[in-house]
Scaffold this motif. Structure first.
Motif, mmCIF file in Angstrom:
data_model
loop_
_atom_site.group_PDB
_atom_site.id
_atom_site.type_symbol
_atom_site.label_atom_id
_atom_site.label_comp_id
_atom_site.label_asym_id
_atom_site.label_seq_id
_atom_site.Cartn_x
_atom_site.Cartn_y
_atom_site.Cartn_z
ATOM 1 N N ARG A 276 -1.683 -2.357 5.617
ATOM 2 C CA ARG A 276 -0.561 -2.749 5.433
ATOM 3 C C ARG A 276 -0.408 -2.408 3.771
ATOM 4 O O ARG A 276 -1.257 -2.213 3.269
ATOM 5 N N GLU A 277 0.546 -1.848 3.352
ATOM 6 C CA GLU A 277 0.305 -1.314 1.637
ATOM 7 C C GLU A 277 0.662 -2.272 0.822
ATOM 8 O O GLU A 277 1.733 -2.651 0.692
ATOM 9 N N PHE B 10 14.635 1.894 6.579
ATOM 10 C CA PHE B 10 13.182 0.603 7.042
ATOM 11 C C PHE B 10 13.876 1.086 8.306
ATOM 12 O O PHE B 10 12.354 0.821 8.827
ATOM 13 N N ASN C 210 -0.900 5.933 -1.581
ATOM 14 C CA ASN C 210 0.127 4.569 -1.213
ATOM 15 C C ASN C 210 0.660 3.398 -2.847
ATOM 16 O O ASN C 210 1.918 4.165 -3.842
ATOM 17 N N PHE D 42 5.237 -4.421 4.998
ATOM 18 C CA PHE D 42 4.448 -3.658 4.812
ATOM 19 C C PHE D 42 3.847 -2.357 5.504
ATOM 20 O O PHE D 42 3.069 -2.086 5.052
ATOM 21 N N GLN E 87 2.775 4.844 -5.602
ATOM 22 C CA GLN E 87 4.551 4.976 -6.050
ATOM 23 C C GLN E 87 5.365 4.781 -6.995
ATOM 24 O O GLN E 87 5.118 3.341 -6.927
ATOM 25 N N THR F 261 10.939 1.281 -3.538
ATOM 26 C CA THR F 261 10.434 0.654 -2.846
ATOM 27 C C THR F 261 9.021 0.923 -2.925
ATOM 28 O O THR F 261 8.321 0.692 -2.167
ATOM 29 N N ARG G 11 7.485 9.309 -4.503
ATOM 30 C CA ARG G 11 7.335 9.220 -2.983
ATOM 31 C C ARG G 11 7.240 10.238 -2.506
ATOM 32 O O ARG G 11 5.850 10.453 -1.270
ATOM 33 N N ALA H 188 2.936 -7.330 -4.452
ATOM 34 C CA ALA H 188 2.968 -7.564 -2.769
ATOM 35 C C ALA H 188 2.798 -9.243 -2.118
ATOM 36 O O ALA H 188 2.819 -9.373 -1.861
ATOM 37 N N ASP I 193 3.809 10.453 0.555
ATOM 38 C CA ASP I 193 3.508 11.034 1.358
ATOM 39 C C ASP I 193 2.934 12.562 1.557
ATOM 40 O O ASP I 193 1.655 12.114 2.799
ATOM 41 N N LEU J 74 7.334 2.860 4.430
ATOM 42 C CA LEU J 74 7.498 4.500 4.803
ATOM 43 C C LEU J 74 6.955 5.017 5.233
ATOM 44 O O LEU J 74 7.232 6.191 5.855
ATOM 45 N N ARG J 75 5.434 4.808 5.207
ATOM 46 C CA ARG J 75 4.842 6.140 5.894
ATOM 47 C C ARG J 75 3.845 5.402 7.169
ATOM 48 O O ARG J 75 3.204 6.151 8.197
#
Ligand SMILES: Cc1cc2nc3c(=O)[nH]c(=O)nc-3n(C[C@H](O)[C@H](O)[C@H](O)COP(=O)(O)OP(=O)(O)OC[C@H]3O[C@@H](n4cnc5c(N)ncnc54)[C@H](O)[C@@H]3O)c2cc1C
Ligand SMILES: Nc1ncnc2c1ncn2[C@@H]1O[C@H](COP(=O)(O)O)[C@@H](O)[C@H]1O
Lengths: 309, 249
Positions: free
Chosen positions: B157-158, B38, A238, B142, A241, A245, A228, A92, A232, B178-179
């Motif tokens: 942020r993820e 996205f 999160n 993100f 996952q 992505t 996912r 990340a 979700d 995504l969330r």
């Protein structure tokens, strides 16, 4: 060629993804590292021991404490005056910082490389890993992120790099860190685990993750992952996952429980050595990639399996 | 505050991509194309900001072939106010896209630009970060939550270990995860209305941007195929297999 590798670290330790990035960078030439953070003297000393490492540049200061790209990217750009390539693990943080560096250098980044073919040619996954592109970069300097699962980890010991302090411009005044909610777990980390048990939508709620997936993971000394759909729906956080992505994993054994096998999920786990699938639908696409499949109701077979191990 | 939303036309996420026999790329002939998932999330977030009275106008932008008009019409049908299409029949890389978007930002002066975190075709995950660099703006990538508070925006942020929150000075750049939200479907009346919303057509030359690619694709190949393995009859057999693999006692 001299490469500068961004060191991903946490809690005073160099993360495994960095070691894979070092291996990728070593295929390009001399490897230098950048350790940025607050109170990172220990990290820098550890980094200097990584096999094959030359100079370790250390930027220690509050502005670098949370890897804010607004502060880190200019620091990297300064150092790129004397390096030919910037390499970051595709974590990340790496994904956040490297493109900012690339644009400042007017370079098109090569994302998530799987191999180094030559000094300017790399392979990388596109279309959720369904198409592997071989790309050649015409930029004078290279900016690259590295998929950790595609490269061996460099040895943590055996190097004798020299540590050198650098002072960057500090706080750009554009952003600040507010806080973090980091999941704490006694389990192995997903991206470096040897065994992973992942659950999907079929688990129905977080309670079932605790009572069905976790005991099996305990028996196997495994990390816990998820699709996912499960994330979700709030069954797990999160960071569980796995997928195009989410996280990219390649453990020795990946156990997919109640996961259908959508291409976006497969993108994250299909390089696992052995894939085991448990699904009540014998037509589920996950069985097309599974080495070992069991057709059955997870609520019955998983507890039974756990008790027999 | 104006919000700019870059949207890309890509292969529909339900389609399994097929590599062309000659290794030149992925076969997109007669394949369903849609808005990058996205980017739908980005459009939805912009609309929610407008519904909250934070955003005043939503401008959707796309760079691509003439057919990307359809993608922009979708954004307009969802609730964007107007659209800009920068036509290029050859593919523009993220760096080129970011340079074009930087010019649009200079013209439109949006308070926020909301992009997708990644396009599901090139899987580059870089355009937003590059745009932030080129415009000298902060970036919240993100994102799973966006809260505008005066002249700052708080972005959750993820990240690898969970969630992180940063505070950015506006104007800022955000990329969606995504969330962040669940995008709405455009209603039929809104699809009709979208046909008369303004859609400006431009070219990279209008902005004086050189979009010559820096990366040359030498070859595209299929990944090594996994063979389907065996099915075991029952739990006992599976337990035995796990023991044989050495992961269980
Ligand atoms: C842009 C984008 C990005 C995405 N990224 C990701 C990603 O990174 N990772 C990811 O995972 N997905 C991702 N997805 C979502 C993906 O397309 C699928 O929707 C998702 O993977 C489905 O999750 P699932 O397999 O848990 O659920 P489902 O598809 O609903 O499958 C559930 C499975 O459980 C089985 N089942 C049900 N009950 C039982 C039972 N009692 N016992 C045994 N089996 C049972 C069913 O037969 C079924 O096969 C993405 C989608 C998009 C659009
Ligand atoms: N050709 C394009 N037109 C409009 N937006 C784009 C284009 N390419 C990328 N983007 C935006 O940048 C995001 C990230 O794309 P990428 O860096 O290619 O993974 C996408 O989700 C879009 O919001």
């Amino acid at each position: 060629m001299k490469t500068l590798v961004w060191v991903e670290h946490e809690g005073g330790a160099v993360k495994d993804a960095t070691l894979s990035a070092v291996t990728a960078a070593s295929k390009l030439g001399e490897v230098h590292l950048l350790v940025a953070g607050e109170g990172v003297g220990g990290v820098a000393d550890a980094a200097a021991k990584i096999a094959g490492v030359g100079k370790v540049h250390v930027a220690d200061g509050a502005a670098y404490g949370h890897a804010l790209p607004e502060n880190v990217a200019p620091l990297v750009v300064d150092l790129m005056g004397s390096h030919d390539a910037f390499v970051a693990p595709a974590t990340a943080n790496g994904k956040n910082i490297a493109p900012r560096v690339a644009a400042l250098l007017d370079v098109m980044q090569v994302s998530e490389i799987l191999s180094v073919e030559s000094a300017d040619t790399f392979t990388r996954p596109t279309y959720a890993g369904n198409a592997i592109a071989t790309v050649q970069s015409s930029d004078a300097k290279k900016v690259i992120t590295v998929r950790a699962t595609a490269f061996e980890k460099a040895a943590r010991e055996g190097g004798s790099g020299t540590v050198e302090a650098v002072s960057g411009a500090g706080d750009a005044g554009l952003s600040s860190f507010v806080g973090a909610e980091i999941s704490k777990s006694e389990r192995p980390e997903l991206t470096s685990a040897k065994v992973i048990v992942s659950g999907g939508r079929a688990l129905q709620n977080s309670e079932n993750f605790h009572t069905i997936i976790e005991p099996l993971a305990d028996k196997l000394g495994a990390a816990v992952g998820a699709s996912r759909a499960a994330v979700d729906a709030g069954y797990v956080p999160n960071d569980y996952q796995v997928g195009q992505t989410g996280k990219i994993v390649a453990p020795e054994v990946y156990v997919a429980v109640g996961i259908s096998g959508a291409i976006q999920h497969l993108a994250g786990m299909k390089d696992s050595k052995t894939i085991i699938a448990i699904n009540k639908d014998e037509e589920a696409p996950i069985f097309q990639v599974a080495d070992i499949g069991l057709v059955g109701d997870l609520f019955k077979v998983v507890p039974e399996l756990t008790s027999k191990l | 505050m104006k919000v700019l939303v870059p949207v890309k036309r890509v292969i529909d996420y339900n389609v399994k991509p097929r590599v062309k026999m000659d290794g030149s790329g992925v076969d997109l002939a007669n394949v369903k194309m849609s808005m990058n998932p996205f980017d739908e999330i980005a459009v939805e977030e912009a609309i929610r900001l407008k519904e909250k009275g934070v955003a005043t106008e939503i401008v959707a932008v796309s760079i691509g072939e003439a057919k990307a008009q359809e993608t922009l019409r979708t954004a307009l049908a969802m609730g964007a106010d107007r659209a800009i299409l920068i036509v290029s029949e050859t593919e523009v890389e993220p760096l080129g896209v970011a340079k074009l978007l930087a010019k649009v930002v200079a013209e439109e002066a949006p308070g926020l630009v909301i992009l997708g975190k990644q396009a599901i075709d090139d899987d580059s995950n870089q355009t937003g970060q590059m745009l932030a660099a080129l415009t000298g703006r902060p970036q919240g990538t993100f994102a799973s939550k966006v809260e505008v508070e005066g002249d700052t925006v708080k972005v959750t942020r993820e990240v690898d270990g969970g969630l992180e929150t940063v505070s950015l000075k506006t104007p800022a750049i955000i990329t969606t995860d995504l969330r962040l939200n669940e995008p709405r479907y455009a209603s039929l009346p809104n699809i009709m209305k979208a046909k008369s919303k303004p859609l400006a057509q431009k070219t990279p030359a209008d902005y004086g941007v050189d979009v010559t690619p820096r990366l040359k694709t030498l070859k595209v190949s299929e990944p090594p195929k996994r063979q389907a393995g065996i099915k075991v009859a029952d739990v006992d057999e599976l337990a035995a297999k796990l023991k044989a693999l050495g992961v269980a006692a």
